[in-house]
Design a protein around this motif. Structure first.
Motif, PDB file in Angstrom:
ATOM      1  N   UNK A 173     -20.129 -12.675 -79.156  1.00 15.08           N
ATOM      2  CA  UNK A 173     -20.441 -12.246 -80.517  1.00 15.08           C
ATOM      3  C   UNK A 173     -20.681 -10.742 -80.581  1.00 15.08           C
ATOM      4  N   UNK A 174     -21.340 -10.196 -79.552  1.00 16.25           N
ATOM      5  CA  UNK A 174     -21.559  -8.744 -79.511  1.00 16.25           C
ATOM      6  C   UNK A 174     -20.242  -7.995 -79.333  1.00 16.25           C
ATOM      7  N   UNK A 175     -19.365  -8.529 -78.484  1.00 17.15           N
ATOM      8  CA  UNK A 175     -18.047  -7.916 -78.303  1.00 17.15           C
ATOM      9  C   UNK A 175     -17.263  -7.928 -79.608  1.00 17.15           C
ATOM     10  N   UNK A 214     -18.377 -21.541 -77.721  1.00 22.00           N
ATOM     11  CA  UNK A 214     -19.494 -21.777 -76.810  1.00 22.00           C
ATOM     12  C   UNK A 214     -20.753 -22.177 -77.566  1.00 22.00           C
ATOM     13  N   UNK A 215     -20.894 -21.709 -78.806  1.00 24.76           N
ATOM     14  CA  UNK A 215     -22.042 -22.148 -79.590  1.00 24.76           C
ATOM     15  C   UNK A 215     -21.901 -23.609 -80.001  1.00 24.76           C
ATOM     16  N   UNK A 216     -20.644 -24.091 -80.142  1.00 27.54           N
ATOM     17  CA  UNK A 216     -20.427 -25.499 -80.471  1.00 27.54           C
ATOM     18  C   UNK A 216     -20.871 -26.410 -79.325  1.00 27.54           C
ATOM     19  N   UNK A 217     -20.747 -25.933 -78.102  1.00 28.85           N
ATOM     20  CA  UNK A 217     -21.211 -26.704 -76.955  1.00 28.85           C
ATOM     21  C   UNK A 217     -22.726 -26.892 -77.024  1.00 28.85           C
ATOM     22  N   UNK A 286     -26.877 -18.120 -87.557  1.00 29.38           N
ATOM     23  CA  UNK A 286     -26.165 -16.989 -86.963  1.00 29.38           C
ATOM     24  C   UNK A 286     -26.289 -17.010 -85.452  1.00 29.38           C
ATOM     25  N   UNK A 287     -25.201 -16.668 -84.816  1.00 28.15           N
ATOM     26  CA  UNK A 287     -25.191 -16.600 -83.351  1.00 28.15           C
ATOM     27  C   UNK A 287     -25.844 -15.292 -82.920  1.00 28.15           C
ATOM     28  N   UNK A 288     -26.669 -15.355 -81.898  1.00 28.87           N
ATOM     29  CA  UNK A 288     -27.325 -14.154 -81.398  1.00 28.87           C
ATOM     30  C   UNK A 288     -26.344 -13.200 -80.721  1.00 28.87           C
ATOM     31  N   UNK A 289     -26.844 -12.011 -80.382  1.00 22.21           N
ATOM     32  CA  UNK A 289     -26.015 -10.980 -79.739  1.00 22.21           C
ATOM     33  C   UNK A 289     -26.749 -10.440 -78.517  1.00 22.21           C
TER      34      UNK A 289
END
Length: 819
Positions: A173-175, A214-217, A286-289
Motif C-alpha cells: 500500500x505504501x509503494x 494480502x489484506x483479503x487473507x 483502510x489498509x495501513x502503510x
C-alpha cells in the motif's frame, strides 16, 4: 521479473584535465617534491575520468566502483582548485541521458537521494540552462520514482520471505502511494520518455491490488468472508485495468490468475456455506502503510576503496585564507620595520644637520673626520655612482615589460568580448551563455588594480631620481680618493682647546648610545622578519568544525600573539631615540657656544654636513632602487600568472563558443525552410480508377487502439448525413453503409462506488466488427454496386478525416483510476 525504471548514463566528450590543472599547480606551488606529487595526481585523475566515461561499462559492481571512485575524487578535488568561469575554467559537455535508448534496464543502483543531491547542489553550480534530464522537474520526478521502486523491492523481499500478510499489505500500500506521487509529478509534463507514465500508472494499480490481495487473507483469517470477496473483487478490477491498458509494458497474468482463483474460491465458499454480506469498497477499513525507505543525503566518499589523490593539498578556502593571512602578516612586518627605519632616518638627518659626529672628530680643522672617511669607503664598496646609475637605467625597461604583459592580457579579453557581443547581436536569445562583459568583471578589476600599482610605482621612481639628482655632487665627492676628498673640504682654525672638555665627552657618550640603539634595531628587524607560523592547521580545523573560516578573527588573534611583544620593543626604541635626540640637541648647543665661530669654520661644517647627508641618501637611494627592481621582477611573475589566467579563460570561452556555434548551425539546418502544407488527395494517391470500398471484417476478439481511446460511436449520428457538408465521392443515390441502430455496446468499465474520480473505460471501437457481439438478427449484407457506377472513394491521406462524416472530439481518459 519485475519491471524497473533505470536511468541511462550520461555521455560526455573528452576533456583534457592535465594541462589546465598542471598549469595551476606549477603556478601556485614552488618547484620541488610537493609540486611533482600534485602533477602526478592530476595525471591519475585524468585516467580515472577516462576509465569512468571513456569506455562502455558493464552492469556490474566493479563498474559501479569505478564511477563511485571518480565521483568521490571529484568531490575531494573540487574545494582544492578554483573551478569557475573566470579562474580555472574547464568546459564539460554532457549529453541528455534520455535523448536515445530506453529507461528499462537491469538492476537500479541509484538511491532517491542522488537526484535530490543533483537538484539541491549540482544545478546551482551550472552557469547555463541544464539539459532536460537534469532539470529540477526531471530529477524531482526521478527521485520519487526511485523511492517508489525501493519500497517495491522491500515488498518483493517480504513476499519472497513469506512474511506475514499484514506486513506485506502495508508495504504494498505504501509503494502504491509512492507510485501515485511519482505519477502526479510527471502526469502533465513531457520531460521523461513516453513509456514512464504508463509504467507508473500500472505499478500504482499493481501495488494496490497486491495490498488488497494480502489484506483479503487477513479478512479470511478473521472470518470476514464478505470483506475478503470485496477486496479480491477490487484487486481483480485493478489488474484488469492494467491488463487492458498497459499490457505492453507490464505483465500481470500471474497476479491476475492468482487473484481470480482466490476470488472464485471465496465466492463459492460464501455462496454455499457462509452467506456473508459483501460490503462496498468505500465501507472497507483502510489498509495501513509502512514506509521502509527515504531519500538519504549523499555523503562522500561513496567508494570503500577511495583514497584522495590530493590529500596533502589544502582546500581553496584555506588557500585563500592563507593568502589573506600572509598579506596581513606582511603588512604587520612592514609597519614595524618601517617605523624603525623611519625613526633611524630621522635620527641620521638630525645628526647630519648638527654635523655630528664629524664636529667632534674635526677639532684639528685640517683633516678628514673619521666618520666621513668611513662613509666614503662604504660608498665605494657598494659600487659608488655606477651601481646607482645602472639600477636607475634598468627601471624603465622593467616597467615597460610589465606594461606590455598587462596590455596583452587585457587585449585578449577585449578581443574575445567583442566577438561574443557580435555573435550575441547576430543570434539574439539563441546565444544563451554568460556575456563576456559580465564574466570578465573580476579580471578587469584585477587588471585596473595592476595598472594603478604601476602608476604609483612610476611616481615613486621619479621621487628616487629627484633625490639622487639633489645629492649627486656630494656622492661623487665621497667616491673620490682620500687626498682629493680632503682637498675639497675647506680647512679652519684649530679648536684644540675643546679637546677633553666635558661637553665633548657628554656628546660622544650620547652618540654612542644612539649607535647602540641602531644596532639593536637591526637585530630586532631580523627577528621580526624571521617569525614563522603555519596558519593552515588552524584554518583546516575551523573549516572542519564550523564548515567555514572566520579568517579575520583567527588571523588578527594569531598576529597579535606573534608580534605583540615585538611591537612593544619597537615602541620602546622610538621613545629612547626621542629622549636621546633631545639630550644631543641640548649638548650640541653648549658645544657650539664654546667653539670659535668664523667664516672658514662655518664653510667647513656646512660641507661636512652635506657629505654626511649624501652618504645617508646614497644608502637610502640604493635600498629604494633595489626594492624597486625586486618589486618589478616580482610583479612580472604575478602579471604572467594573470596573463595565463586570461589566456586560459579566453581559450575556454573560444572552445565553448565553437561548440555553441556548432549546435546552433545544426539547429538552424534542421529547421524547416517553409511552413508545412497539405498535399491534395489526388497527388498523394495517383490511382487510375476509384478505390473500392473497404470490406467488412469479422473478428472474434476486439482489439483496442492505443491510448487515448477513440470517441464513443453514436449510430444515429453516423447514419445522418450532415446538411452543411458538400457531397463528395459516389452519387447520393448510393449512400454509404451505416451501423445498424440496434447494435449492442461493449460492457462498461467497472466503477468503484464511493471512490470519487474513478472513470469508465470505453471498449475499443471497431465499426466493422459486427460479429463481436450477440447480433443474431443482423445477417451480413454484402455491398451491391450499381452497374456503371464507381465504387467508394479511396482512403484520404494519413491524418485527414473521411469526407462527409462528422468528426467528434477525442476524449482524454486517465491512465488509471484517480483517488
Amino acid at each position: 521479473m519485475a519491471t524497473f525504471i533505470s536511468v541511462p548514463l550520461k555521455k560526455s566528450s573528452e576533456v583534457d584535465l592535465v594541462k589546465p590543472l598542471s598549469k595551476f599547480v606549477t603556478a601556485t606551488y614552488p618547484a620541488g617534491e610537493e609540486q611533482g606529487e600534485y602533477v602526478r595526481a592530476v595525471e591519475e585523475l585524468n585516467k580515472l575520468r577516462k576509465n569512468a566515461l571513456g569506455r562502455p561499462l558493464d552492469k556490474h559492481e566493479s563498474s559501479l566502483e569505478i564511477l563511485l571512485r571518480y565521483y568521490d575524487q571529484l568531490c575531494a578535488v573540487e574545494p582544492k582548485f578554483p573551478f569557475s568561469e573566470n579562474q580555472l575554467c574547464l568546459t564539460f559537455t554532457w549529453k541528455d541521458a534520455f535523448d536515445k535508448g530506453s529507461l528499462f534496464g537491469g538492476s537500479v543502483k541509484l538511491g532517491s537521494g542522488a537526484f535530490g543531491h543533483i537538484k539541491d547542489t549540482v544545478l546551482s553550480a551550472l552557469n547555463r540552462e541544464p539539459t532536460m534530464d537534469i532539470s529540477p522537474e526531471t530529477v524531482g520526478t526521478l527521485s520519487l520514482i526511485m523511492l517508489a521502486q525501493a519500497q517495491e523491492v522491500f515488498f518483493l523481499k517480504a513476499t519472497s520471505d513469506k512474511m506475514k500478510d499484514a506486513v506485506i499489505a502495508k508495504l504494498a500500500n505504501q509503494a502504491a502511494d509512492f507510485y501515485g506521487d511519482a505519477f502526479k509529478q510527471c502526469q502533465y509534463k513531457d520531460n521523461l520518455p513516453k513509456e514512464v507514465l504508463p509504467v507508473l500508472a500500472a505499478k500504482h494499480c499493481i501495488m494496490q491490488a497486491n495490498a488488497e490481495l494480502h489484506q483479503s487473507v487477513l479478512a479470511k483469517q478473521k472470518k470476514r468472508f464478505g470483506e475478503e470477496i470485496a477486496r479480491l473483487q477490487h484487486a481483480a478490477e485493478l489488474v484488469k485495468t492494467v491488463a487492458s491498458r498497459y499490457d505492453e509494458y507490464v505483465s500481470v497474468k500471474d497476479l491476475s490468475d492468482k487473484i481470480n482463483r482466490a476470488l472464485t474460491a471465496a465466492k463459492k465458499d460464501n455462496d454455499f456455506i457462509y452467506h456473508d454480506r459483501v460490503p462496498e469498497v468505500k465501507d472497507l477499513e483502510h489498509i495501513g502503510k509502512a514506509a521502509l525507505v527515504k531519500a538519504t543525503t549523499i555523503t562522500p566518499p561513496l567508494s570503500q576503496k577511495f583514497t584522495d589523490l590530493f590529500e596533502k593539498m589544502v582546500p581553496m578556502a584555506v588557500q585563500q585564507s592563507m593568502s589573506i593571512y600572509n598579506q596581513r602578516k606582511a603588512e604587520t612586518v612592514n609597519r614595524l620595520v618601517g617605523s624603525m627605519r623611519e625613526a633611524t632616518n630621522l635620527c641620521n638627518g638630525v645628526l647630519a644637520s648638527l654635523n655630528l659626529p664629524a664636529a667632534l672628530e674635526d677639532l684639528s680643522g685640517d683633516s678628514i673626520p673619521q666618520s666621513i672617511a668611513e662613509k666614503a669607503r662604504s660608498i665605494v664598496q657598494q659600487g659608488g655612482l655606477q651601481s646607482i646609475e645602472q639600477l636607475i637605467k634598468d627601471l624603465p625597461e622593467l616597467l615597460t615589460r610589465n606594461r606590455e604583459i598587462l596590455d596583452e592580457s587585457l587585449k585578449m579579453l577585449d578581443d574575445e568580448e567583442t566577438t561574443d557581443n557580435e555573435l550575441r547581436t547576430k543570434f539574439n536569445q539563441r546565444w544563451n551563455r554568460t556575456p563576456s562583459g559580465d564574466l570578465y568583471k573580476p579580471l578587469r578589476a584585477e587588471g585596473a588594480n595592476f595598472r594603478n600599482i604601476l602608476d604609483k610605482a612610476v611616481q615613486a621612481d621619479q621621487v628616487v631620481r629627484d633625490r639622487y639628482s639633489a645629492h649627486c655632487d656630494m656622492i661623487t665627492l665621497l667616491c673620490k680618493p682620500e687626498d682629493e676628498l680632503n682637498a675639497a673640504i675647506p680647512s679652519a682654525n684649530p679648536t684644540k682647546t675643546l679637546q677633553g672638555s666635558e661637553v665633548v665627552n657628554v656628546l660622544r657618550s650620547q652618540l654612542a648610545q644612539l649607535d647602540e640603539m641602531k644596532k639593536e634595531r637591526e637585530t630586532l628587524e631580523g627577528e621580526i622578519k624571521s617569525v614563522t607560523f603555519d596558519m593552515s592547521t588552524a584554518f583546516l580545523t575551523a573549516l572542519a568544525q564550523d564548515g567555514a573560516i572566520n579568517e579575520e578573527q583567527l588571523s588578527l588573534s594569531q598576529l597579535d600573539q606573534l608580534y605583540g611583544s615585538y611591537n612593544q620593543r619597537v615602541q620602546a626604541t622610538l621613545r629612547t631615540q626621542e629622549e636621546l635626540l633631545g639630550q644631543v640637541q641640548t649638548s650640541h648647543q653648549e658645544f657650539s657656544s664654546l667653539k670659535q665661530s668664523n667664516t672658514e669654520a662655518n664653510q667647513r661644517e656646512e660641507v661636512l654636513k652635506k657629505l654626511a647627508s649624501a652618504h645617508d641618501s646614497y644608502v637610502e637611494i640604493s635600498s629604494n632602487l633595489r626594492e624597486g627592481t625586486k618589486f618589478y621582477n616580482d610583479l612580472t611573475e604575478i602579471l604572467l600568472k594573470f596573463q595565463n589566467k586570461c589566456s586560459d579563460i579566453v581559450f575556454a570561452r573560444k572552445t565553448e563558443r565553437d561548440e555553441l556555434l556548432k549546435e546552433l548551425q545544426q539547429s538552424i539546418a534542421r529547421e524547416p525552410s517553409a511552413p508545412s502544407f497539405n498535399v491534395p488527395a489526388y497527388q498523394s494517391n495517383p490511382a487510375a480508377g476509384p478505390t473500392p470500398a473497404p470490406r467488412t471484417v469479422f473478428v472474434t476478439k476486439p482489439q483496442p487502439p492505443a491510448r487515448p481511446p477513440p470517441p464513443s460511436f453514436n449510430p444515429q449520428a453516423a447514419a445522418t448525413t450532415p446538411t452543411n457538408t458538400p457531397p463528395t465521392g459516389p452519387p447520393a443515390n448510393n449512400p454509404p453503409p451505416v451501423v445498424p441502430p440496434n447494435q449492442a455496446q461493449g460492457p462498461p468499465y467497472p466503477t468503484y462506488q464511493g471512490y470519487p474520480g474513478y472513470f469508465q473505460m470505453p471498449m475499443g471501437y471497431n465499426p466493422y466488427a459486427y460479429g463481436q457481439y450477440n447480433m443474431p438478427n443482423m445477417p451480413y449484407m454484402p455491398y451491391q454496386a450499381t452497374p456503371g457506377q464507381g465504387g467508394y472513394p479511396g482512403a484520404p491521406p494519413a491524418g485527414q478525416p473521411y469526407p462527409g462524416y462528422p468528426q467528434q472530439p477525442p476524449q482524454q481518459q486517465p491512465y488509471y483510476p484517480q483517488q
